[in-house]
Write a protein that holds these residues in place. Structure first.
Motif, PDB file in Angstrom:
ATOM      1  N   ALA A  15      43.595  36.925  35.579  1.00 47.61           N
ATOM      2  CA  ALA A  15      43.290  35.597  36.196  1.00 47.61           C
ATOM      3  C   ALA A  15      42.087  35.488  37.080  1.00 47.61           C
ATOM      4  O   ALA A  15      41.444  36.549  36.914  1.00 47.61           O
ATOM      5  N   HIS A  16      41.763  34.306  37.555  1.00 46.93           N
ATOM      6  CA  HIS A  16      40.599  34.055  38.106  1.00 46.93           C
ATOM      7  C   HIS A  16      40.493  34.983  39.548  1.00 46.93           C
ATOM      8  O   HIS A  16      39.564  35.768  39.667  1.00 46.93           O
ATOM      9  N   GLY A  17      41.332  34.773  40.495  1.00 51.89           N
ATOM     10  CA  GLY A  17      41.291  35.315  41.570  1.00 51.89           C
ATOM     11  C   GLY A  17      41.076  34.206  42.761  1.00 51.89           C
ATOM     12  O   GLY A  17      40.589  33.317  42.419  1.00 51.89           O
ATOM     13  N   ALA A  18      41.366  34.626  44.108  1.00 51.38           N
ATOM     14  CA  ALA A  18      41.118  33.555  45.172  1.00 51.38           C
ATOM     15  C   ALA A  18      40.972  34.394  46.269  1.00 51.38           C
ATOM     16  O   ALA A  18      41.407  35.605  46.480  1.00 51.38           O
ATOM     17  N   ARG A  19      40.560  33.616  47.416  1.00 57.38           N
ATOM     18  CA  ARG A  19      40.192  34.509  48.881  1.00 57.38           C
ATOM     19  C   ARG A  19      41.736  34.688  49.369  1.00 57.38           C
ATOM     20  O   ARG A  19      41.811  35.579  50.066  1.00 57.38           O
ATOM     21  N   ASP A  20      42.623  33.714  49.139  1.00 55.81           N
ATOM     22  CA  ASP A  20      43.862  33.646  49.891  1.00 55.81           C
ATOM     23  C   ASP A  20      44.827  34.217  48.990  1.00 55.81           C
ATOM     24  O   ASP A  20      45.246  34.352  47.836  1.00 55.81           O
ATOM     25  N   ALA A  21      45.115  35.599  49.365  1.00 55.27           N
ATOM     26  CA  ALA A  21      46.219  36.408  48.728  1.00 55.27           C
ATOM     27  C   ALA A  21      47.471  35.653  48.458  1.00 55.27           C
ATOM     28  O   ALA A  21      47.995  36.042  47.349  1.00 55.27           O
ATOM     29  N   ARG A  22      47.949  34.614  49.113  1.00 55.49           N
ATOM     30  CA  ARG A  22      49.214  34.069  48.528  1.00 55.49           C
ATOM     31  C   ARG A  22      48.670  33.194  47.251  1.00 55.49           C
ATOM     32  O   ARG A  22      50.075  32.954  46.558  1.00 55.49           O
TER      33      ARG A  22
END
Length: 130
Positions: A15-22
């Motif tokens: 997956a891409h990933g994001a800053r927000d762990a949620r």
């Protein structure tokens, strides 16, 4: 290449990933569901990997599966379509994984959003919303 059974064949959801762990929570639920469908640990490992902002990255996830005994790893891009990350970034990363593990079969599926069954399931979801 030798054939592999489920126990020594891993799946990495990419997956891409994001800053927000949620943001990763649905991907974690997907991985848990897939593990259950494969019969738990005896069915072969299922792990997550991210392009950026989260860990592990794809080379680390593939290396962990190889270290656990996998002889084949299938990378499943959990993307809705084939943008630049899938067309440009992912092939380079998969080639790096193949170079690092030349005796391991590393496959790459099309993005989940390109599959007709996924499109149909999303359409059904949308219909239930009205």
């Amino acid at each position: 290449m030798a054939t592999t059974d489920a126990a020594n064949s891993g799946i990495v959801l990419f997956a891409h990933g994001a800053r927000d762990a949620r943001w990763a929570e649905p991907f974690e639920r997907l991985a848990d569901t897939l593990r259950s469908l494969r019969g738990g640990p005896r069915g072969g490992p299922v792990s997550l990997a991210f392009l950026e902002l989260m860990s592990p990255d794809l080379p680390t996830a593939v290396a962990a599966q190889v270290a656990s005994g996998c002889r084949a790893v299938t990378v499943v891009p959990v993307f809705f379509g084939q943008g630049g990350h899938i067309r440009q970034d992912l092939p380079v990363i998969v080639d790096q994984c193949r170079a690092a593990h030349p005796d391991i079969e590393i496959r790459c599926a099309t993005p989940v959003g390109e599959d007709e069954a996924v499109i149909a399931a999303i359409a059904q979801y949308c219909l239930r919303q009205v």
